[in-house]
Design an enzyme around this catalytic site. Structure first.
Site, PDB file in Angstrom:
ATOM      1  N   ASP A  27      30.526  35.658  47.725  1.00 21.61           N
ATOM      2  CA  ASP A  27      31.121  36.697  46.643  1.00 21.61           C
ATOM      3  C   ASP A  27      31.648  37.480  47.817  1.00 21.61           C
ATOM      4  O   ASP A  27      31.367  38.817  48.422  1.00 21.61           O
ATOM      5  CB  ASP A  27      30.511  37.687  45.537  1.00 21.61           C
ATOM      6  CG  ASP A  27      29.936  36.970  45.038  1.00 21.61           C
ATOM      7  OD1 ASP A  27      30.577  35.742  43.880  1.00 21.61           O
ATOM      8  OD2 ASP A  27      29.228  36.857  44.405  1.00 21.61           O
ATOM      9  N   HIS A  55      37.190  32.231  43.321  1.00 23.86           N
ATOM     10  CA  HIS A  55      38.225  33.344  43.767  1.00 23.86           C
ATOM     11  C   HIS A  55      39.519  33.211  43.806  1.00 23.86           C
ATOM     12  O   HIS A  55      40.738  32.471  42.608  1.00 23.86           O
ATOM     13  CB  HIS A  55      38.656  31.260  45.429  1.00 23.86           C
ATOM     14  CG  HIS A  55      37.717  31.188  46.205  1.00 23.86           C
ATOM     15  ND1 HIS A  55      37.732  29.867  46.525  1.00 23.86           N
ATOM     16  CD2 HIS A  55      35.951  31.394  45.982  1.00 23.86           C
ATOM     17  CE1 HIS A  55      35.946  29.880  47.613  1.00 23.86           C
ATOM     18  NE2 HIS A  55      35.462  31.099  47.041  1.00 23.86           N
TER      19      HIS A  55
END
Ligand code: IMP
Length: 479
Positions: A27, A55
């Site tokens: 992240d 993503h």
């Protein structure tokens, strides 16, 4: 944007293979970095992980695409390759293709899958929940079957993608897998499909990917020989790498830079340039140590669920943020409140699971370790704007372990990492809001000094600095 493109062209002019990897526990905003730089590359390749990744990238006309299994390249009409090191889930793959087509509203760029990638079956999912159910300290996985996919493959029990076109071999393989797992699966209160049922449901859809299945290592070698530029899209991160992360609280792939060679079949010597994506304030979801963490993990993970009103735009969120910022700057906020402030400010929630991410202080010893493992050419420092308006920024400078300061790059065994004491120093912060700045010269001097000091301590130039959630919110520095 054109001006940025020119800069990127020059920067990556000499780079044939670029690897982008995460420096923390996922992240970090790898998607955003990839989104920015992939215009300079021809083929975008995943080499590890699987559907546990998430993503986000955008098409040139601003359409948002979230990818889990397929590399981010579809949004930019690049050739996409799922390397052998990536775990493959047929159903999710087909769904993602369909979703991408719906978003892009056009024929997709070519997507290739390796015939040797470990293939997901319902047994992997069942076995994961069996294992997690028995653990004392749960890993807190994403439930995508990642551990069993890697583990059963290494035990030479897992089917692989190419077997989808050889039903007899697939059936034999699933039969062995079923026999081995049966004693575990029988104890669960869940319906367990037979090998025949699994084979027929997989084979029924196999034809849809037949033309996409190739030997990706061979293909990539050909691409290199043809002078094409490749970008390796890392998933997860150094802290989640099965070997170099915080074992056992890791994912099961080789997510650090070394995994690019293992997961693509290209020789290690072609991987000379890496970008390590590091989050200014590192976050973690699931279980496992994160030395600079501000708050207790479970509480931080539950926080967005307990206070959903703070995670939507509006008066309550604005009031919370401004009163908390005032408190922080008066030196009256404790670490829990700081964690909450940054979690709300950065909307720190997982893309794949929706869980809250627990936030930590900028952590130099961890980054020094990640730099040692990945030897990046550059760092991309994401979410630097989160520090806007914070007058004094606590930064973890060193780890103390069993009474000794650890030298840069050295960590204790992962199971003792939680014992390290973090030695912090207060750095001067900047009062200006740097959100959306894309030119280095427009950053306040204190922010520029902050970055320079950090890059000296970490020993790697910081090429990119994230200044906000928007696509253009990124400074490309002169390094
Ligand atoms: P698994 O990858 O599902 O096996 O989960 C293992 C650990 O890695 C858990 O703590 C997950 O929360 C974490 N993890 C896996 N993928 C990601 C990711 O993309 N971002 C953040 N954490 C992740």
């Amino acid at each position: 944007m054109d001006y940025q493109r020119e800069k990127l062209k020059k920067i990556f002019n000499q780079t044939q293979v670029l690897t982008v990897v995460g420096g923390n526990w996922g992240d970090e905003g790898k998607g955003k970095v990839i989104d920015l730089v992939m215009s300079e590359f021809d083929v975008i390749v995943r080499f590890s992980g699987g559907a546990n990744a998430g993503h986000t990238v955008f098409t040139p006309d601003g359409k948002k695409l979230v990818s889990h299994l397929i590399p981010c390249g579809l949004a930019a009409r690049k050739i996409c390759v799922l390397g052998r090191g990536e775990f493959f889930n047929l159903e999710l793959f087909l769904k993602e293709l369909e979703d991408s087509r719906a978003v892009l509203q056009e024929d997709l760029a070519p997507v290739y899958v390796d015939f040797g990638s470990p293939l997901w079956t319902p047994y992997h999912a069942l076995f994961e929940s069996y294992i997690e159910g028995r653990r004392q300290g749960k890993i807190g996985t994403t439930s995508k079957g990642i551990g069993p996919l890697e583990g059963l493959y290494r035990l030479r029990l897992s089917p692989v993608v190419g077997m989808l076109f050889e039903p007899k071999i697939l059936r034999r393989n699933l039969g062995i897998l079923y026999d081995v797992l049966k004693p575990c699966l029988e104890t669960m209160n869940e319906a367990v499909p037979t090998p025949d049922e699994i084979v027929s449901s997989l084979v029924a859809r196999a034809e849809e990917i037949k033309s996409k299945v190739i030997d990706t290592g061979y293909f990539l070698q050909e691409q290199l020989q043809a002078g094409k530029k490749l970008m390796m899209e890392g998933a997860q991160a150094t802290g989640l790498d099965a070997y170099w992360g915080t074992y056992p609280f890791v994912s099961s792939g080789n997510s650090a830079a070394g995994g690019a060679a293992v997961g693509t079949g290209l020789p290690p010597s072609v991987f000379d340039t890496a970008i390590l994506v590091a989050k200014t304030l590192p976050t973690r979801v699931g279980n496992g140590p994160q030395p600079s963490e501000m708050w207790e993990r479970l509480a931080a993970m539950e926080f967005p669920k307990a206070h959903p009103e703070l995670f939507v735009k509006g008066k309550e969120r604005d009031e919370f943020l401004s009163s908390m910022l005032a408190k922080i700057n008066q030196g009256k906020a404790d670490n829990v409140e700081m964690s909450q402030y940054f979690q709300v400010l950065g909307d720190e929630r997982g893309a794949t699971t929706g869980r809250g991410r627990s936030v930590g202080f900028l952590d130099i010893p961890w980054l020094q370790y990640a730099v040692r493992i990945n030897r990046p050419k550059w760092l991309a420092l994401t979410r630097f704007d989160m520090l806007s308006g914070i007058k004094t920024v606590p930064v973890v400078m060193q780890y103390k372990f069993q009474g000794e300061i650890l030298p840069p790059g050295k960590l204790p065994p992962a199971w003792q990492l939680a014992e390290v004491e973090t030695i912090k120093e207060n750095w001067e912060g900047f009062e200006e809001n740097i959100g959306g700045i894309s030119e280095e010269s427009k950053l306040p001097k204190i922010a520029r000094d902050f970055i320079s000091r950090l890059e000296k301590l970490v020993g790697v130039p910081i090429l990119l600095v994230g200044t906000g959630p928007g696509r253009g919110d990124m400074v490309i520095r002169q390094v």
